[in-house]
Design a protein around this motif. Structure first.
Motif, short mmCIF file in Angstrom:
data_model
loop_
_atom_site.label_atom_id
_atom_site.label_comp_id
_atom_site.label_asym_id
_atom_site.label_seq_id
_atom_site.Cartn_x
_atom_site.Cartn_y
_atom_site.Cartn_z
N GLU A 93 0.81 -1.21 0.00
CA GLU A 93 0.00 0.00 0.00
C GLU A 93 0.85 1.26 0.00
O GLU A 93 0.55 2.23 -0.72
CB GLU A 93 -0.93 0.00 1.21
N LEU A 94 1.92 1.27 0.79
CA LEU A 94 2.79 2.45 0.83
C LEU A 94 3.46 2.67 -0.52
O LEU A 94 3.56 3.81 -1.01
CB LEU A 94 3.84 2.30 1.92
N LYS A 95 3.92 1.60 -1.13
CA LYS A 95 4.57 1.72 -2.44
C LYS A 95 3.58 2.25 -3.48
O LYS A 95 3.92 3.12 -4.30
CB LYS A 95 5.11 0.35 -2.87
N GLU A 96 2.36 1.75 -3.45
CA GLU A 96 1.35 2.19 -4.41
C GLU A 96 0.94 3.65 -4.18
O GLU A 96 0.46 4.30 -5.10
CB GLU A 96 0.12 1.28 -4.33
N SER A 97 1.16 4.14 -2.96
CA SER A 97 0.83 5.53 -2.66
C SER A 97 1.91 6.49 -3.15
O SER A 97 1.74 7.70 -3.08
CB SER A 97 0.62 5.71 -1.15
N GLY A 98 3.02 5.95 -3.64
CA GLY A 98 4.09 6.77 -4.18
C GLY A 98 5.25 7.03 -3.24
O GLY A 98 6.17 7.78 -3.57
N ILE A 99 5.23 6.42 -2.06
CA ILE A 99 6.31 6.59 -1.09
C ILE A 99 7.39 5.54 -1.35
O ILE A 99 7.09 4.35 -1.49
CB ILE A 99 5.78 6.45 0.36
N GLU A 100 8.65 5.96 -1.41
CA GLU A 100 9.75 5.02 -1.55
C GLU A 100 9.98 4.29 -0.23
O GLU A 100 9.74 4.85 0.85
CB GLU A 100 11.03 5.74 -1.98
N LEU A 101 10.48 3.06 -0.32
CA LEU A 101 10.70 2.25 0.88
C LEU A 101 12.14 1.76 0.96
O LEU A 101 12.78 1.48 -0.06
CB LEU A 101 9.75 1.04 0.88
N GLY A 102 12.65 1.66 2.19
CA GLY A 102 14.00 1.19 2.41
C GLY A 102 14.12 0.36 3.67
O GLY A 102 13.22 0.33 4.50
N ILE A 103 15.25 -0.32 3.79
CA ILE A 103 15.57 -1.13 4.97
C ILE A 103 16.91 -0.66 5.51
O ILE A 103 17.84 -0.39 4.75
CB ILE A 103 15.65 -2.62 4.61
N PRO A 132 13.37 -1.14 -2.77
CA PRO A 132 14.60 -1.16 -3.57
C PRO A 132 15.86 -0.75 -2.82
O PRO A 132 16.96 -1.09 -3.24
CB PRO A 132 14.29 -0.15 -4.69
N PHE A 133 15.70 -0.02 -1.72
CA PHE A 133 16.87 0.53 -1.02
C PHE A 133 17.14 -0.26 0.26
O PHE A 133 16.29 -0.31 1.15
CB PHE A 133 16.65 2.01 -0.72
N LYS A 134 18.32 -0.87 0.34
CA LYS A 134 18.65 -1.75 1.47
C LYS A 134 20.05 -1.44 1.98
O LYS A 134 21.02 -1.52 1.21
CB LYS A 134 18.55 -3.21 1.06
N GLU A 135 20.14 -1.13 3.25
CA GLU A 135 21.42 -0.97 3.93
C GLU A 135 21.44 -2.01 5.05
O GLU A 135 20.87 -1.81 6.13
CB GLU A 135 21.56 0.44 4.49
N ILE A 136 22.04 -3.16 4.78
CA ILE A 136 22.01 -4.30 5.71
C ILE A 136 23.45 -4.72 6.02
O ILE A 136 24.11 -5.38 5.20
CB ILE A 136 21.22 -5.48 5.13
N LEU A 195 21.71 5.93 2.56
CA LEU A 195 20.40 6.05 1.94
C LEU A 195 20.23 7.42 1.29
O LEU A 195 19.65 7.55 0.21
CB LEU A 195 19.29 5.82 2.99
N CYS A 196 20.73 8.45 1.94
CA CYS A 196 20.69 9.80 1.37
C CYS A 196 21.43 9.84 0.03
O CYS A 196 20.95 10.43 -0.95
CB CYS A 196 21.32 10.81 2.32
N LYS A 197 22.61 9.22 -0.02
CA LYS A 197 23.42 9.23 -1.24
C LYS A 197 22.72 8.48 -2.37
O LYS A 197 22.74 8.92 -3.53
CB LYS A 197 24.77 8.58 -0.96
N HIS A 198 22.10 7.34 -2.04
CA HIS A 198 21.51 6.50 -3.08
C HIS A 198 20.14 7.01 -3.55
O HIS A 198 19.77 6.78 -4.71
CB HIS A 198 21.37 5.07 -2.56
N THR A 199 19.40 7.65 -2.67
CA THR A 199 18.05 8.09 -3.02
C THR A 199 17.97 9.57 -3.35
O THR A 199 16.98 10.01 -3.95
CB THR A 199 17.08 7.81 -1.86
#
Length: 227
Positions: free
Chosen positions: A113-123, A147-151, A163-167
């Motif tokens: 739902e969050l992705k469909e609302s246009g919000i990007e998601l990360g870990i 799509p964004f993962k810092e693990i 995350l700032c650099k990549h997004t």
């Protein structure tokens, strides 16, 4: 949060792992009350209130921790490969040894739902089990939504710097969910709106409350800047 869990998150090595086994067994048998409905005057999707309804200021990126945030376990105690199976017409994930590694019940619906609302998601996760965490995320089918993962082990502030650099999204436009107070304090100090989840992990109510908190704080910031 139980005493054994508090102790293990504040230490490392054998003391952490000694307490994890019993906690994970408990988590796999307990029902997590998800609080799927909450008070709102907004619209509903299949009987469930829409997360972003009537919120005028939304984050550009929502970041989640993994252990005890998206799933009720420490991933380092489970062994890949993971496989998906059907149990009573419901998807269920098991590790190499046959142990259940399901996420919290609301999580899949929330990220879709969050992705469909246009919000990007990360870990952003400090787990030492990098390969296992990535494999489980992939097995659960979350890759196409997150799509964004810092693990990797280290400080959460480092995760967010990357995350700032990549997004190319500033910290002020991010919303963060985690189960550890230390991480919440660190990221709040860094300028990220941060929300502590309880033992139910990420629920629809927790996310809705986090979005409202973000709206309140960022609306206030804009008011101050305009004066």
């Amino acid at each position: 949060m139980s005493l054994s869990r508090q102790t293990s998150t504040g230490s490392s090595g054998s003391s952490r792992k000694a307490s994890i086994g019993s906690i994970n067994r408990k988590a796999s048998t307990e029902s997590t009350g998800s609080g799927r409905r909450y008070s709102t005057s907004g619209s509903y999707n299949n009987g469930i209130a829409v997360l972003t309804e009537n919120i005028s200021v939304l984050p550009k990126l929502i970041v989640f921790d993994l252990d005890y945030t998206l799933w009720p376990l420490w991933i380092e105690m489970y062994s890949p490969p993971f496989h998906m199976e059907s149990h009573r017409n419901e998807p269920q994930v098991r590790d190499k040894g046959g142990r259940i590694v399901n996420p919290y019940p609301d999580v899949k619906d929330i990220i879709v739902e969050l992705k469909e609302s246009g919000i990007e998601l990360g870990i952003a996760s400090r787990t030492p089990e990098i390969k296992g965490a990535r494999r489980l995320v992939e097995t659960l089918g979350w890759d196409k939504y997150i799509p964004f993962k810092e693990i990797y082990p280290g400080c959460k502030t480092t995760h967010f710097e990357n995350l700032c650099k990549h997004t190319h999204i500033p910290l002020s436009e991010m919303l963060f969910f985690d189960d550890e107070e230390r991480n919440i304090k660190d990221l709040t100090a860094a300028g990220v709106v941060s929300c502590l989840v309880d033992d139910r992990g990420v629920t629809r109510k927790a996310v809705r409350d986090g979005l409202l908190k973000f709206e309140k704080e960022r609306s206030h910031d804009k008011e101050v800047q305009s004066k």
